[in-house]
Enzyme design. Sequence first.
Site, PDB file in Angstrom:
ATOM      1  N   SER A 152      -6.648  79.257 123.083  1.00  0.00           N
ATOM      2  CA  SER A 152      -5.744  80.332 122.670  1.00  0.00           C
ATOM      3  C   SER A 152      -5.759  80.536 121.167  1.00  0.00           C
ATOM      4  O   SER A 152      -5.929  79.591 120.404  1.00  0.00           O
ATOM      5  CB  SER A 152      -4.311  80.035 123.110  1.00  0.00           C
ATOM      6  OG  SER A 152      -3.471  81.083 122.653  1.00  0.00           O
ATOM      7  N   HIS A 177       0.701  79.583 129.678  1.00  0.00           N
ATOM      8  CA  HIS A 177       0.828  80.035 128.279  1.00  0.00           C
ATOM      9  C   HIS A 177       0.797  81.566 128.236  1.00  0.00           C
ATOM     10  O   HIS A 177       1.622  82.208 127.582  1.00  0.00           O
ATOM     11  CB  HIS A 177      -0.317  79.442 127.444  1.00  0.00           C
ATOM     12  CG  HIS A 177      -0.530  80.101 126.112  1.00  0.00           C
ATOM     13  ND1 HIS A 177      -1.113  81.351 125.974  1.00  0.00           N
ATOM     14  CD2 HIS A 177      -0.223  79.707 124.849  1.00  0.00           C
ATOM     15  CE1 HIS A 177      -1.150  81.690 124.700  1.00  0.00           C
ATOM     16  NE2 HIS A 177      -0.624  80.706 123.996  1.00  0.00           N
ATOM     17  N   ASN A 178      -0.156  82.143 128.927  1.00  0.00           N
ATOM     18  CA  ASN A 178      -0.279  83.602 128.904  1.00  0.00           C
ATOM     19  C   ASN A 178       0.900  84.278 129.608  1.00  0.00           C
ATOM     20  O   ASN A 178       1.349  85.345 129.181  1.00  0.00           O
ATOM     21  CB  ASN A 178      -1.590  84.043 129.557  1.00  0.00           C
ATOM     22  CG  ASN A 178      -2.767  83.876 128.615  1.00  0.00           C
ATOM     23  OD1 ASN A 178      -2.730  83.036 127.728  1.00  0.00           O
ATOM     24  ND2 ASN A 178      -3.810  84.658 128.804  1.00  0.00           N
ATOM     25  N   GLU A 225       3.446  84.328 127.154  1.00  0.00           N
ATOM     26  CA  GLU A 225       3.026  85.346 126.163  1.00  0.00           C
ATOM     27  C   GLU A 225       3.446  86.750 126.640  1.00  0.00           C
ATOM     28  O   GLU A 225       4.021  87.528 125.875  1.00  0.00           O
ATOM     29  CB  GLU A 225       1.503  85.248 126.003  1.00  0.00           C
ATOM     30  CG  GLU A 225       0.852  86.326 125.165  1.00  0.00           C
ATOM     31  CD  GLU A 225      -0.686  86.193 125.180  1.00  0.00           C
ATOM     32  OE1 GLU A 225      -1.204  85.104 124.874  1.00  0.00           O
ATOM     33  OE2 GLU A 225      -1.374  87.187 125.518  1.00  0.00           O
TER      34      GLU A 225
HETATM   35  C1  6PG Z   1      -4.723  83.906 123.777  1.00  0.00           C
HETATM   36  C2  6PG Z   1      -4.509  85.135 124.616  1.00  0.00           C
HETATM   37  C3  6PG Z   1      -5.771  85.699 125.154  1.00  0.00           C
HETATM   38  C4  6PG Z   1      -5.555  86.887 126.093  1.00  0.00           C
HETATM   39  C5  6PG Z   1      -5.080  88.101 125.403  1.00  0.00           C
HETATM   40  C6  6PG Z   1      -5.091  89.369 126.250  1.00  0.00           C
HETATM   41  O1  6PG Z   1      -4.081  82.933 124.109  1.00  0.00           O
HETATM   42  O2  6PG Z   1      -5.488  83.930 122.823  1.00  0.00           O
HETATM   43  O3  6PG Z   1      -3.685  84.806 125.682  1.00  0.00           O
HETATM   44  O4  6PG Z   1      -6.408  84.670 125.864  1.00  0.00           O
HETATM   45  O5  6PG Z   1      -6.754  87.193 126.672  1.00  0.00           O
HETATM   46  O6  6PG Z   1      -3.808  87.893 124.922  1.00  0.00           O
HETATM   47  O7  6PG Z   1      -4.475  89.233 127.466  1.00  0.00           O
HETATM   48  P1  6PG Z   1      -4.088  90.542 128.311  1.00  0.00           P
HETATM   49  O8  6PG Z   1      -5.229  91.487 128.147  1.00  0.00           O
HETATM   50  O9  6PG Z   1      -3.925  90.104 129.729  1.00  0.00           O
HETATM   51  O10 6PG Z   1      -2.861  91.057 127.673  1.00  0.00           O
END
Ligand code: 6PG
Length: 487
Positions: free
Chosen positions: A142, A199-200, A203
Amino acid sequence: MTERGAGKGERPIDRGRHVGVVGLAVMGENLSMNIARHGFPVAVFNRTAARTDEFLAERGGAAGIVGLHDIADFVNSLERPRRIIMMVKAGPPVDAVIAELLPHLEPGDILVDGGNSFFLDTARRGDELAAAGFNYVGMGVSGGEEGALWGPSLMPGGPKEAYDRLEPMLTAIAAKTDAGPCVTYIGPGGSGHYVKMVHNGIEYADMQLIAETYDIMRHALGLTAQEMSDVFRRWNQGRLASYLIEVTAAVLAERDPESGDPLVDQILDAAEQKGTGRWTSVSAMDLGSPAPTIDAAVTARVMSSMRESRLQASKILTGPDASGLPNGLTRDALLAAQEDALYFSKISAYAQGMALMRAASDAYAWNLNLAEIARIWKGGCIIRAALLDQIRAAFSGPEQPANLMLAPNVAPELNAAAPGARTATMAARALGLPCPAMSASLDYFDSLRAERLPANLIQAQRDYFGAHTYRRLDRDGVFHTHWTPFE
Ligand code: 6PG
């Protein structure tokens, strides 16, 4: 056999490269540069040879990285057992790269998938490769482009022996905080990608919560983008300090070079997604560990992308005037409530994510260390936040709280911020502004603390129409009633 290094022409291969990176899209390129900068010799391979040459000419060659056009040469250029990090798009491309590499590998070699793969795919690949004598590591990475280059948060899962062989390099390239390098061994199988998936999910939740806050600010308070940027910048000095708040402050201050207007106002309000948030919600449902704020965030992205329908509905369905303060609220009171609401909701989202990881850990026997996970999220990653210190502390003691919300260092904070969360969500409701993630965060809290929920009525209904039976509060056993139909 020859290798290419920018400006150096072709020269004999040295077979001693510490690590190989496959895939030179943004993440692969930057991760390779990061690894090389820390003194680990890197070889790279890309499906399109021209991309490899371009990368070496632009930056890789000067960093001592070598690129190979032939996959066998690439594999042979690596120290044994080999360490190969695949930085390719999740899904079929990962299987395709594995199939291409496989004939050239030897037992004991380590393959790392540094993409956002679905954890069950990682588990399957790990099992298949283990049966053939290879080590497979699914590693969440990430931090986007900047993180990959200057220090990402790394979430590697798979065989522990393989992790041990990767550890010096991973420790060197990971982000560093006062709590150490942002990498730890997550656990076996697909656990690393699972933790990255959660984590995502967090996010998505965090981004949606900030977006809802912005929506109230611009409508109810009538703040300009610059004023909102200033508010977020101020909030970033306090308990909300986090990368996403910082990003928000910067985004709101950006001007469109053509019109001079705030750029954010020119951006189409239809959010996209690649799937990791949705996977988190699906897994939460599957494991029976609710993540309503994440669910709401995923749904909100989908609703936003239904733009045609929204435009049509906006002409037919009516609601209150969204501009101006709701009755009885001053501007300062609403802003203060919003700060409380954001803090409260953020904790709620983390609480759901931590509970989900614990449920997955139990279901898949991963033995996840939640304190360590909070520690490695402190730097490098998208959800890095000051709050992670408290979360780490909450899970550090011998007694693990049943839920983050119940930890002695978290519960009082939540209780204190809850009134603000109620005020902010009520304001949004009064103005007809959607606040699904904030509402879900509050509902999670209110459901969790409810001594009695109305589920007794649901059980009665189920028994009425389907003889599904129910249990009683006053005695043990399973009961069914011949209910009297309403005439
Ligand atoms: C990270 C992010 C990354 C992710 C983007 C886009 O931890 O660096 O989570 O891995 O791919 O944030 O995600 P979406 O296109 O699903 O919003």
